[in-house]
Design an enzyme around this catalytic site. Structure first.
Site, PDB file in Angstrom:
ATOM      1  N   ASP A   1       0.714  -1.200  -0.054  1.00  0.00           N
ATOM      2  CA  ASP A   1       0.192  -0.081  -0.156  1.00  0.00           C
ATOM      3  C   ASP A   1       0.875   1.384  -0.137  1.00  0.00           C
ATOM      4  OD1 ASP A   1      -2.562  -1.301   0.233  1.00  0.00           O
ATOM      5  OD2 ASP A   1      -2.312  -1.780   2.177  1.00  0.00           O
ATOM      6  N   GLY A   2       2.012   1.354   0.666  1.00  0.00           N
ATOM      7  CA  GLY A   2       2.884   2.263   0.663  1.00  0.00           C
ATOM      8  C   GLY A   2       3.367   2.647  -0.621  1.00  0.00           C
TER       9      GLY A   2
ATOM     10  N   ASN B   1      -4.382   8.545   1.898  1.00  0.00           N
ATOM     11  CA  ASN B   1      -5.061   7.964   3.283  1.00  0.00           C
ATOM     12  C   ASN B   1      -5.542   8.897   4.219  1.00  0.00           C
ATOM     13  OD1 ASN B   1      -4.788   5.406   2.977  1.00  0.00           O
ATOM     14  ND2 ASN B   1      -2.882   5.072   4.025  1.00  0.00           N
TER      15      ASN B   1
ATOM     16  N   ASP C   1      -4.395  12.436  21.838  1.00  0.00           N
ATOM     17  CA  ASP C   1      -3.259  12.333  21.471  1.00  0.00           C
ATOM     18  C   ASP C   1      -3.330  13.042  20.001  1.00  0.00           C
ATOM     19  OD1 ASP C   1      -2.167  10.736  23.366  1.00  0.00           O
ATOM     20  OD2 ASP C   1      -1.959   8.777  22.395  1.00  0.00           O
TER      21      ASP C   1
HETATM   22  N1  LIG Z   1      -1.368   2.432  14.263  1.00  0.00           N
HETATM   23  C1  LIG Z   1      -1.532   2.378  12.954  1.00  0.00           C
HETATM   24  O1  LIG Z   1      -2.354   1.734  12.243  1.00  0.00           O
HETATM   25  C2  LIG Z   1      -0.656   3.489  11.863  1.00  0.00           C
HETATM   26  C3  LIG Z   1       0.344   4.047  12.415  1.00  0.00           C
HETATM   27  C4  LIG Z   1       0.719   4.771  11.713  1.00  0.00           C
HETATM   28  C5  LIG Z   1       0.596   4.976  10.262  1.00  0.00           C
HETATM   29  N2  LIG Z   1      -0.234   4.137   9.885  1.00  0.00           N
HETATM   30  C6  LIG Z   1      -0.679   4.098   8.410  1.00  0.00           C
HETATM   31  O2  LIG Z   1       0.347   3.628   7.677  1.00  0.00           O
HETATM   32  C7  LIG Z   1       0.271   4.692   6.522  1.00  0.00           C
HETATM   33  C8  LIG Z   1       1.537   4.608   5.643  1.00  0.00           C
HETATM   34  O3  LIG Z   1       1.854   3.502   5.295  1.00  0.00           O
HETATM   35  P1  LIG Z   1       3.133   3.118   4.654  1.00  0.00           P
HETATM   36  O4  LIG Z   1       3.018   1.726   4.062  1.00  0.00           O
HETATM   37  O5  LIG Z   1       3.712   4.041   3.892  1.00  0.00           O
HETATM   38  O6  LIG Z   1       4.058   3.103   6.066  1.00  0.00           O
HETATM   39  P2  LIG Z   1       4.168   1.545   6.652  1.00  0.00           P
HETATM   40  O7  LIG Z   1       5.263   0.787   5.835  1.00  0.00           O
HETATM   41  O8  LIG Z   1       4.790   1.949   8.091  1.00  0.00           O
HETATM   42  O9  LIG Z   1       3.158   0.614   6.480  1.00  0.00           O
HETATM   43  C9  LIG Z   1       1.846   0.589   7.416  1.00  0.00           C
HETATM   44  C10 LIG Z   1       0.992  -0.265   7.276  1.00  0.00           C
HETATM   45  O10 LIG Z   1      -0.435   0.402   6.931  1.00  0.00           O
HETATM   46  C11 LIG Z   1      -0.973  -0.267   5.932  1.00  0.00           C
HETATM   47  N3  LIG Z   1      -1.658   0.554   5.125  1.00  0.00           N
HETATM   48  C12 LIG Z   1      -1.343   1.434   4.358  1.00  0.00           C
HETATM   49  N4  LIG Z   1      -2.375   2.200   3.573  1.00  0.00           N
HETATM   50  C13 LIG Z   1      -3.437   1.264   4.131  1.00  0.00           C
HETATM   51  C14 LIG Z   1      -4.784   1.324   3.644  1.00  0.00           C
HETATM   52  N5  LIG Z   1      -5.463   2.420   2.998  1.00  0.00           N
HETATM   53  N6  LIG Z   1      -5.842   0.567   4.228  1.00  0.00           N
HETATM   54  C15 LIG Z   1      -5.102  -0.382   5.130  1.00  0.00           C
HETATM   55  N7  LIG Z   1      -3.920  -0.426   5.406  1.00  0.00           N
HETATM   56  C16 LIG Z   1      -2.958   0.228   4.801  1.00  0.00           C
HETATM   57  C17 LIG Z   1       0.137  -0.900   5.102  1.00  0.00           C
HETATM   58  O11 LIG Z   1      -0.255  -2.224   4.478  1.00  0.00           O
HETATM   59  C18 LIG Z   1       1.112  -1.247   6.209  1.00  0.00           C
HETATM   60  O12 LIG Z   1       0.870  -2.661   6.714  1.00  0.00           O
HETATM   61  C19 LIG Z   1      -0.283   5.895   6.917  1.00  0.00           C
HETATM   62  O13 LIG Z   1      -0.968   6.613   5.935  1.00  0.00           O
HETATM   63  C20 LIG Z   1      -1.269   5.405   8.119  1.00  0.00           C
HETATM   64  O14 LIG Z   1      -2.570   5.130   7.615  1.00  0.00           O
HETATM   65  C21 LIG Z   1      -0.919   3.296  10.762  1.00  0.00           C
HETATM   66  N1  LIG Z   2       9.075   4.050  -5.201  1.00  0.00           N
HETATM   67  C1  LIG Z   2       9.436   4.408  -3.736  1.00  0.00           C
HETATM   68  N2  LIG Z   2      10.184   5.471  -3.379  1.00  0.00           N
HETATM   69  C2  LIG Z   2      10.444   5.635  -2.138  1.00  0.00           C
HETATM   70  N3  LIG Z   2       9.816   5.191  -1.227  1.00  0.00           N
HETATM   71  C3  LIG Z   2       8.975   4.101  -1.616  1.00  0.00           C
HETATM   72  C4  LIG Z   2       8.689   3.806  -2.807  1.00  0.00           C
HETATM   73  N4  LIG Z   2       7.699   3.135  -2.734  1.00  0.00           N
HETATM   74  C5  LIG Z   2       7.363   2.881  -1.450  1.00  0.00           C
HETATM   75  N5  LIG Z   2       8.234   3.788  -0.755  1.00  0.00           N
HETATM   76  C6  LIG Z   2       8.123   3.640   0.638  1.00  0.00           C
HETATM   77  O1  LIG Z   2       8.548   2.286   1.246  1.00  0.00           O
HETATM   78  C7  LIG Z   2       7.695   1.877   2.371  1.00  0.00           C
HETATM   79  C8  LIG Z   2       7.238   0.496   2.307  1.00  0.00           C
HETATM   80  O2  LIG Z   2       6.705   0.280   1.158  1.00  0.00           O
HETATM   81  P1  LIG Z   2       5.215  -0.849   1.028  1.00  0.00           P
HETATM   82  O3  LIG Z   2       4.219  -0.240   1.961  1.00  0.00           O
HETATM   83  O4  LIG Z   2       4.823  -0.758  -0.426  1.00  0.00           O
HETATM   84  O5  LIG Z   2       5.816  -2.158   1.266  1.00  0.00           O
HETATM   85  P2  LIG Z   2       5.612  -3.038   2.439  1.00  0.00           P
HETATM   86  O6  LIG Z   2       5.638  -2.321   3.718  1.00  0.00           O
HETATM   87  O7  LIG Z   2       6.542  -4.193   2.321  1.00  0.00           O
HETATM   88  O8  LIG Z   2       4.174  -3.406   2.290  1.00  0.00           O
HETATM   89  P3  LIG Z   2       2.928  -3.365   3.184  1.00  0.00           P
HETATM   90  O9  LIG Z   2       2.565  -2.179   3.314  1.00  0.00           O
HETATM   91  O10 LIG Z   2       1.833  -3.886   2.551  1.00  0.00           O
HETATM   92  O11 LIG Z   2       3.203  -3.930   4.510  1.00  0.00           O
HETATM   93  C9  LIG Z   2       6.734   2.705   2.343  1.00  0.00           C
HETATM   94  O12 LIG Z   2       6.889   3.756   3.575  1.00  0.00           O
HETATM   95  C10 LIG Z   2       6.375   3.732   1.186  1.00  0.00           C
HETATM   96  O13 LIG Z   2       6.357   5.011   1.525  1.00  0.00           O
END
Ligand SMILES: NC(=O)c1ccc[n+]([C@@H]2O[C@H](COP(=O)([O-])OP(=O)(O)OC[C@H]3O[C@@H](n4cnc5c(N)ncnc54)[C@H](O)[C@@H]3O)[C@@H](O)[C@H]2O)c1
Ligand SMILES: Nc1ncnc2c1ncn2[C@@H]1O[C@H](COP(=O)(O)OP(=O)(O)OP(=O)(O)O)[C@@H](O)[C@H]1O
Length: 520
Positions: free
Chosen positions: A284-285, A363, A393
């Site tokens: 999703d990131g 998001n 918070d």
């Molecule tokens: N307590 C929490 O649940 C918490 C805390 C901080 C951030 N987040 C979420 O993480 C997001 C950033 O994601 P990232 O991947 O860049 O960071 P990250 O790599 O720390 O991943 C955060 C997790 O959130 C999940 N996630 C992201 N977008 C989602 C969505 N729309 N629906 C369900 N799950 C989702 C990802 O799959 C990942 O498992 C933020 O936008 C925020 O929503 C959640």
């Molecule tokens: N092209 C990119 N360049 C820089 N950062 C990126 C890029 N794609 C993803 N990221 C960052 O890398 C982090 C991890 O990416 P992503 O969430 O896609 O993978 P994951 O953590 O393995 O998967 P999941 O979110 O399902 O657990 C996120 O914080 C996202 O913002």
């Protein structure tokens, strides 16, 4: 009493003498004390098998009945939709007919109309200049009111005419307007439903693909190499990648010299004019990353899942060829994921909007206490009406796509991504009655750090780019006009339900067995 192996033959013989439906009526001679006693014994192999078989059969019947009911419900829904369309079409054509008649020398000489509700009022509308009575932002009921049977009554009677108009503060909000209501014989009905499945059909072949990849992942890099070769050799497409990826691939082989990339922010800002399709390889990131690259319109995004959960990544990377074949051919179902447009307004700034660049989030935007150990104190306004003061918070302002992310963890509801709303979810509020809200798409929210706040607050955007908000600073947020169109594996609803079932194991519970107490 513990079951003994000795009475197993008795149990078997008893199970054989049961009536066909497997139940014993209270008046049955078999319903003796002994029989009851035997029934209460834990079942042994023979009768157990029988019960299992019977329960399986019942489950199959229940499944079949449920399927039949679902089929019936969907047929009824479809029939209702067709009926609604027919009614609308009929109202429209009758309206046209009357307009033509009126233009043929009968202006102002309307026929008497008896409406369905028999509430009748004199006519007021000028057919030649409908804009004079309705303006350009509304729907006029007058035209529709001319539709109907001529009244036997000689008095000119008709329903009171009225208009519906969209109330917008300033012309800036015009881009959000939709025709969502109409009139059928003077009654208000829903004309368009914003949550209908949207389908994308290519009018010319896609030529250019942008591939965005999660960094530091070997599996992603291997897939990226395969994908680039296939898109180039089999599909003859131009391919853009990030500068980092181009470097990585060129280190692998000079073959990748054809890859295109960008040098600076200005070139990134023009990408949407060159790219037909964005492919993301990650979780999703990576989808959030892709969305953040487009500060305006976003090309359709095809998200392949190479992460842990994948709420927004419905495509399996193993089947990338089949998926992309069908997407490049079209038509495709897409989900229009709304984004929020956020402005940080500094108290020190002379004018609103003259300080920092607005930020788009897919998001959520979070305003929290950061490293401070004090409660946040955030004053919240919705279209200038006071909503509440957040003491806790922090606060999450989330899109419906983000409803399954941080907002969910903070107790917000999960909302279908096609629902146009803004979630207002507190983080650990120090109050027992602070429930999350869902507000309509058109509102503008303002979160202000008051001057009497004990500490500053921090805003973060899709979990990134933290900005400090000092006392007097505010964050203003509204729905952005540029959604992120993501391709669906099936359709918006199936994909959403699949993601919450698979990603969260939503409401997973063992099914109760049929044997046990029940209503008589
Ligand atoms: N307590 C929490 O649940 C918490 C805390 C901080 C951030 N987040 C979420 O993480 C997001 C950033 O994601 P990232 O991947 O860049 O960071 P990250 O790599 O720390 O991943 C955060 C997790 O959130 C999940 N996630 C992201 N977008 C989602 C969505 N729309 N629906 C369900 N799950 C989702 C990802 O799959 C990942 O498992 C933020 O936008 C925020 O929503 C959640
Ligand atoms: N092209 C990119 N360049 C820089 N950062 C990126 C890029 N794609 C993803 N990221 C960052 O890398 C982090 C991890 O990416 P992503 O969430 O896609 O993978 P994951 O953590 O393995 O998967 P999941 O979110 O399902 O657990 C996120 O914080 C996202 O913002």
């Amino acid at each position: 009493m513990a079951p003994s192996k000795n009475n197993s033959s008795e149990n078997v013989s008893m199970s054989c003498s049961l009536p066909e439906n497997g139940f014993i009526g209270p008046l049955s001679p078999l319903f003796s004390e002994k029989a009851v006693h035997e029934l209460l014994q834990p079942p042994v192999l023979g009768s157990d098998d029988h019960l299992i078989e019977f329960s399986e059969a019942l489950r199959t019947v229940a499944k079949a009945l449920r399927r039949a009911a679902e089929g019936k419900a969907s047929a009824q829904a479809e029939a209702a939709e067709w009926k609604r369309k027919y009614e609308l079409e009929r109202a429209r054509s009758l309206q046209l007919e009357y307009k033509e008649q009126a233009c043929g020398g009968h202006q102002g000489d309307f026929r008497d109309v008896q409406t369905d509700n028999s509430i009748n009022q004199p006519a007021l509308c000028n057919v030649e200049q409908p804009e004079r009575c309705c303006g350009r932002n509304g729907i006029c009921s007058h035209d529709v009111l001319r539709d109907g049977e001529p009244s036997s009554n000689s008095r000119v009677l008709r329903k009171a005419s009225f208009k519906l108009s969209w109330y917008c503060k300033g012309e800036q909000s015009d881009q959000h307007k939709h025709d969502i209501v109409s009139f059928e014989r003077g009654n208000i009905t829903t004309a368009e439903r914003s949550s209908k499945q949207i389908s994308l059909k290519w009018e010319s072949h896609p030529q250019t693909v942008l591939i965005l990849t999660k960094p530091n992942s070997i599996s992603v890099q291997i897939l990226c190499i395969e994908l680039v070769r296939w898109l180039r050799e089999q599909k003859k497409l131009a391919i853009y990648v990030e500068p980092r990826v181009k470097m990585e691939l060129l280190t692998e082989s000079s073959y990748f010299g054809f890859l295109e990339t960008w040098k600076d922010e200005k070139e990134i800002s023009l990408l949407h004019t060159k790219v037909d399709l964005v492919v993301t390889l990650g979780g999703d990131g990576t989808v959030l990353w892709a969305a953040s690259m487009f500060k305006g319109p976003v090309p359709p995004v095809v998200p392949f899942s190479l992460g842990s959960l994948g709420f927004m990544t419905p495509f399996h990377s193993e089947h990338y060829k089949e998926c992309l074949e069908s997407i490049l051919k079209g038509p495709i179902s897409i989900t229009l994921r709304h984004r929020l447009l956020c402005h940080v307004i500094r108290d020190a700034a002379k004018n609103e909007y003259d300080t920092e660049e607005p930020i788009l989030v897919l998001n959520e935007v979070t305003i929290d206490r950061g490293i401070s150990s004090f409660l946040t104190n955030l004053e919240c306004y919705c279209d200038n009406s006071f909503v509440t003061c957040v003491q806790g918070d922090g606060l999450i302002l989330s899109t419906t796509s983000g409803s399954t992310a941080y907002s969910l963890a903070a107790g917000g509801s999960m909302v279908h991504p096609q629902v146009p709303g803004i979630l207002f979810t507190p983080i650990c509020p120090h109050s027992l009655s602070f429930r999350p809200l869902i507000l309509p798409e058109h509102v503008t929210l303002r979160v202000q750090v008051p001057f009497n706040s004990r500490s500053s607050a921090w805003a973060s955007f899709d979990g990134k780019d933290r900005k400090k908000l000092e006392a007097g600073d505010a964050l203003v947020c509204s729905m952005a006009p540029w959604p992120v169109p993501t391709a669906c594996q099936v359709d918006s609803t199936s994909d959403f339900l699949h993601s919450i079932h698979e990603g969260l194991h939503w409401n997973l519970r063992k099914t109760q067995s049929f044997d046990g107490p029940r209503d008589s």
